[in-house]
Design a protein around this motif. Structure first.
Motif, PDB file in Angstrom:
ATOM      1  N   THR A  63     -17.043  40.612  15.617  1.00 22.68           N
ATOM      2  CA  THR A  63     -16.645  39.935  14.379  1.00 22.68           C
ATOM      3  C   THR A  63     -17.777  39.044  13.875  1.00 22.68           C
ATOM      4  O   THR A  63     -18.032  38.980  12.668  1.00 22.68           O
ATOM      5  N   GLU A  64     -18.479  38.391  14.786  1.00 22.98           N
ATOM      6  CA  GLU A  64     -19.592  37.535  14.400  1.00 22.98           C
ATOM      7  C   GLU A  64     -20.694  38.321  13.692  1.00 22.98           C
ATOM      8  O   GLU A  64     -21.311  37.827  12.756  1.00 22.98           O
ATOM      9  N   SER A  65     -20.928  39.558  14.125  1.00 29.28           N
ATOM     10  CA  SER A  65     -22.004  40.367  13.557  1.00 29.28           C
ATOM     11  C   SER A  65     -21.556  41.313  12.453  1.00 29.28           C
ATOM     12  O   SER A  65     -22.323  41.603  11.542  1.00 29.28           O
ATOM     13  N   LEU A  66     -20.329  41.811  12.546  1.00 29.94           N
ATOM     14  CA  LEU A  66     -19.879  42.857  11.631  1.00 29.94           C
ATOM     15  C   LEU A  66     -18.779  42.444  10.665  1.00 29.94           C
ATOM     16  O   LEU A  66     -18.533  43.132   9.688  1.00 29.94           O
ATOM     17  N   GLY A  67     -18.081  41.379  10.967  1.00 27.22           N
ATOM     18  CA  GLY A  67     -16.911  41.015  10.189  1.00 27.22           C
ATOM     19  C   GLY A  67     -15.657  41.427  10.937  1.00 27.22           C
ATOM     20  O   GLY A  67     -15.724  41.920  12.065  1.00 27.22           O
ATOM     21  N   PRO A  68     -14.492  41.228  10.335  1.00 27.11           N
ATOM     22  CA  PRO A  68     -13.225  41.470  11.033  1.00 27.11           C
ATOM     23  C   PRO A  68     -13.059  42.909  11.535  1.00 27.11           C
ATOM     24  O   PRO A  68     -13.361  43.860  10.825  1.00 27.11           O
ATOM     25  N   VAL A  69     -12.577  43.016  12.756  1.00 28.38           N
ATOM     26  CA  VAL A  69     -12.276  44.311  13.372  1.00 28.38           C
ATOM     27  C   VAL A  69     -10.788  44.570  13.200  1.00 28.38           C
ATOM     28  O   VAL A  69      -9.967  43.715  13.524  1.00 28.38           O
ATOM     29  N   LEU A  70     -10.439  45.758  12.692  1.00 25.64           N
ATOM     30  CA  LEU A  70      -9.041  46.100  12.458  1.00 25.64           C
ATOM     31  C   LEU A  70      -8.419  46.901  13.593  1.00 25.64           C
ATOM     32  O   LEU A  70      -7.260  46.710  13.927  1.00 25.64           O
ATOM     33  N   ARG A  71      -9.189  47.850  14.162  1.00 26.82           N
ATOM     34  CA  ARG A  71      -8.659  48.762  15.170  1.00 26.82           C
ATOM     35  C   ARG A  71      -9.676  48.964  16.282  1.00 26.82           C
ATOM     36  O   ARG A  71     -10.879  48.900  16.054  1.00 26.82           O
ATOM     37  N   VAL A  72      -9.146  49.263  17.462  1.00 24.99           N
ATOM     38  CA  VAL A  72      -9.967  49.601  18.614  1.00 24.99           C
ATOM     39  C   VAL A  72      -9.355  50.849  19.235  1.00 24.99           C
ATOM     40  O   VAL A  72      -8.139  50.908  19.436  1.00 24.99           O
ATOM     41  N   GLY A  73     -10.173  51.839  19.523  1.00 21.64           N
ATOM     42  CA  GLY A  73      -9.715  53.055  20.190  1.00 21.64           C
ATOM     43  C   GLY A  73     -10.254  53.114  21.598  1.00 21.64           C
ATOM     44  O   GLY A  73     -11.460  52.990  21.815  1.00 21.64           O
ATOM     45  N   LEU A  74      -9.355  53.265  22.568  1.00 19.57           N
ATOM     46  CA  LEU A  74      -9.718  53.257  23.986  1.00 19.57           C
ATOM     47  C   LEU A  74      -8.991  54.370  24.727  1.00 19.57           C
ATOM     48  O   LEU A  74      -7.924  54.809  24.314  1.00 19.57           O
ATOM     49  N   ASP A  75      -9.548  54.784  25.857  1.00 14.14           N
ATOM     50  CA  ASP A  75      -8.894  55.747  26.736  1.00 14.14           C
ATOM     51  C   ASP A  75      -7.806  55.017  27.517  1.00 14.14           C
ATOM     52  O   ASP A  75      -8.098  54.095  28.284  1.00 14.14           O
ATOM     53  N   ALA A  76      -6.560  55.410  27.318  1.00 16.61           N
ATOM     54  CA  ALA A  76      -5.424  54.725  27.957  1.00 16.61           C
ATOM     55  C   ALA A  76      -5.503  54.764  29.481  1.00 16.61           C
ATOM     56  O   ALA A  76      -5.095  53.814  30.147  1.00 16.61           O
ATOM     57  N   GLY A  77      -6.054  55.833  30.043  1.00 20.79           N
ATOM     58  CA  GLY A  77      -6.127  55.954  31.491  1.00 20.79           C
ATOM     59  C   GLY A  77      -7.199  55.094  32.129  1.00 20.79           C
ATOM     60  O   GLY A  77      -7.217  54.912  33.344  1.00 20.79           O
ATOM     61  N   ALA A  78      -8.098  54.548  31.334  1.00 20.48           N
ATOM     62  CA  ALA A  78      -9.212  53.785  31.883  1.00 20.48           C
ATOM     63  C   ALA A  78      -8.981  52.281  31.897  1.00 20.48           C
ATOM     64  O   ALA A  78      -9.771  51.547  32.468  1.00 20.48           O
ATOM     65  N   TRP A  79      -7.911  51.828  31.269  1.00 23.37           N
ATOM     66  CA  TRP A  79      -7.693  50.393  31.116  1.00 23.37           C
ATOM     67  C   TRP A  79      -6.335  49.994  31.652  1.00 23.37           C
ATOM     68  O   TRP A  79      -5.358  50.718  31.489  1.00 23.37           O
ATOM     69  N   GLU A  80      -6.259  48.820  32.246  1.00 19.88           N
ATOM     70  CA  GLU A  80      -5.008  48.297  32.776  1.00 19.88           C
ATOM     71  C   GLU A  80      -4.209  47.640  31.659  1.00 19.88           C
ATOM     72  O   GLU A  80      -4.745  46.831  30.903  1.00 19.88           O
ATOM     73  N   GLY A  81      -2.939  47.987  31.548  1.00 18.72           N
ATOM     74  CA  GLY A  81      -2.042  47.319  30.609  1.00 18.72           C
ATOM     75  C   GLY A  81      -2.454  47.423  29.157  1.00 18.72           C
ATOM     76  O   GLY A  81      -2.537  46.412  28.476  1.00 18.72           O
ATOM     77  N   LEU A  82      -2.717  48.637  28.674  1.00 19.14           N
ATOM     78  CA  LEU A  82      -3.188  48.828  27.302  1.00 19.14           C
ATOM     79  C   LEU A  82      -2.034  48.676  26.307  1.00 19.14           C
ATOM     80  O   LEU A  82      -1.140  49.506  26.241  1.00 19.14           O
ATOM     81  N   ARG A  91      -5.992  37.075  14.341  1.00 20.19           N
ATOM     82  CA  ARG A  91      -5.938  38.359  13.631  1.00 20.19           C
ATOM     83  C   ARG A  91      -5.308  39.410  14.530  1.00 20.19           C
ATOM     84  O   ARG A  91      -5.603  39.471  15.724  1.00 20.19           O
ATOM     85  N   VAL A  92      -4.495  40.269  13.934  1.00 18.86           N
ATOM     86  CA  VAL A  92      -3.917  41.375  14.683  1.00 18.86           C
ATOM     87  C   VAL A  92      -4.937  42.505  14.743  1.00 18.86           C
ATOM     88  O   VAL A  92      -5.472  42.936  13.712  1.00 18.86           O
ATOM     89  N   VAL A  93      -5.234  42.957  15.952  1.00 18.86           N
ATOM     90  CA  VAL A  93      -6.126  44.089  16.175  1.00 18.86           C
ATOM     91  C   VAL A  93      -5.270  45.202  16.762  1.00 18.86           C
ATOM     92  O   VAL A  93      -4.659  45.031  17.821  1.00 18.86           O
TER      93      VAL A  93
END
Length: 155
Positions: A63-82, A91-93
């Motif tokens: 956000t500091e470099s690009l401005g507000p982030v709206l969405r993030v796409g991640l691999d569900a199997g790689a992260w705990e508690g997605l 802000r809601v992401v």
């Protein structure tokens, strides 16, 4: 007519940006060329696979470099508690899950402004992480995330 209330962020990181790569820290480096012709736009080295602990730092840095982030796409199997969304700095992401491998994260800043970041595994050594991140931000690189991680010993 353009909406004058919408923030317009055109700032790119200066070509001289260097950040220390240390174990136990989240690190973000974005490609510093202006044409964005490479496969990846940057890299991220999270401390863990706990998305609730790691994502706020990434979003704040972006956000500091690009401005507000709206969405993030991640691999569900790689992260705990997605979750499907998180509130970060008021802000809601929205968080989209996909099964494309744990080596990338997709960041959406606007309607169709998409950034693809290499995800360096938390257990990578500093030297391997530095090498992987350098390749990810190399101008014009067409090397895919999985190959970068294999070539640098980051897996």
């Amino acid at each position: 007519m353009a909406d004058s209330s919408a923030p317009r962020v055109t700032r790119l990181l200066p070509d001289s940006v260097h950040r220390a790569v240390r174990p136990g820290t989240a690190v973000v480096r974005l490609e510093t060329t202006h044409d964005r012709q490479g496969v990846l736009d940057g890299a991220w080295w999270p401390r863990s696979r706990d998305i609730a602990a790691e994502l706020p730092g990434l979003i704040a840095a972006l956000t500091e470099s690009l401005g507000p982030v709206l969405r993030v796409g991640l691999d569900a199997g790689a992260w705990e508690g997605l979750p499907t969304r998180m509130t970060i700095d008021g802000r809601v992401v929205h968080i989209d899950s996909f099964a494309a491998g744990d080596d990338t994260v997709l960041i959406t800043r606007g309607e169709q402004d998409l950034f693809s970041l290499l995800v360096v595994p938390p257990h990578a050594t500093p030297d391997a992480a530095r090498a992987a991140m350098s390749e990810a931000v190399r101008a014009g690189s067409v090397t895919r995330a999985e190959r970068i991680l294999l070539d640098t010993g980051s897996t």
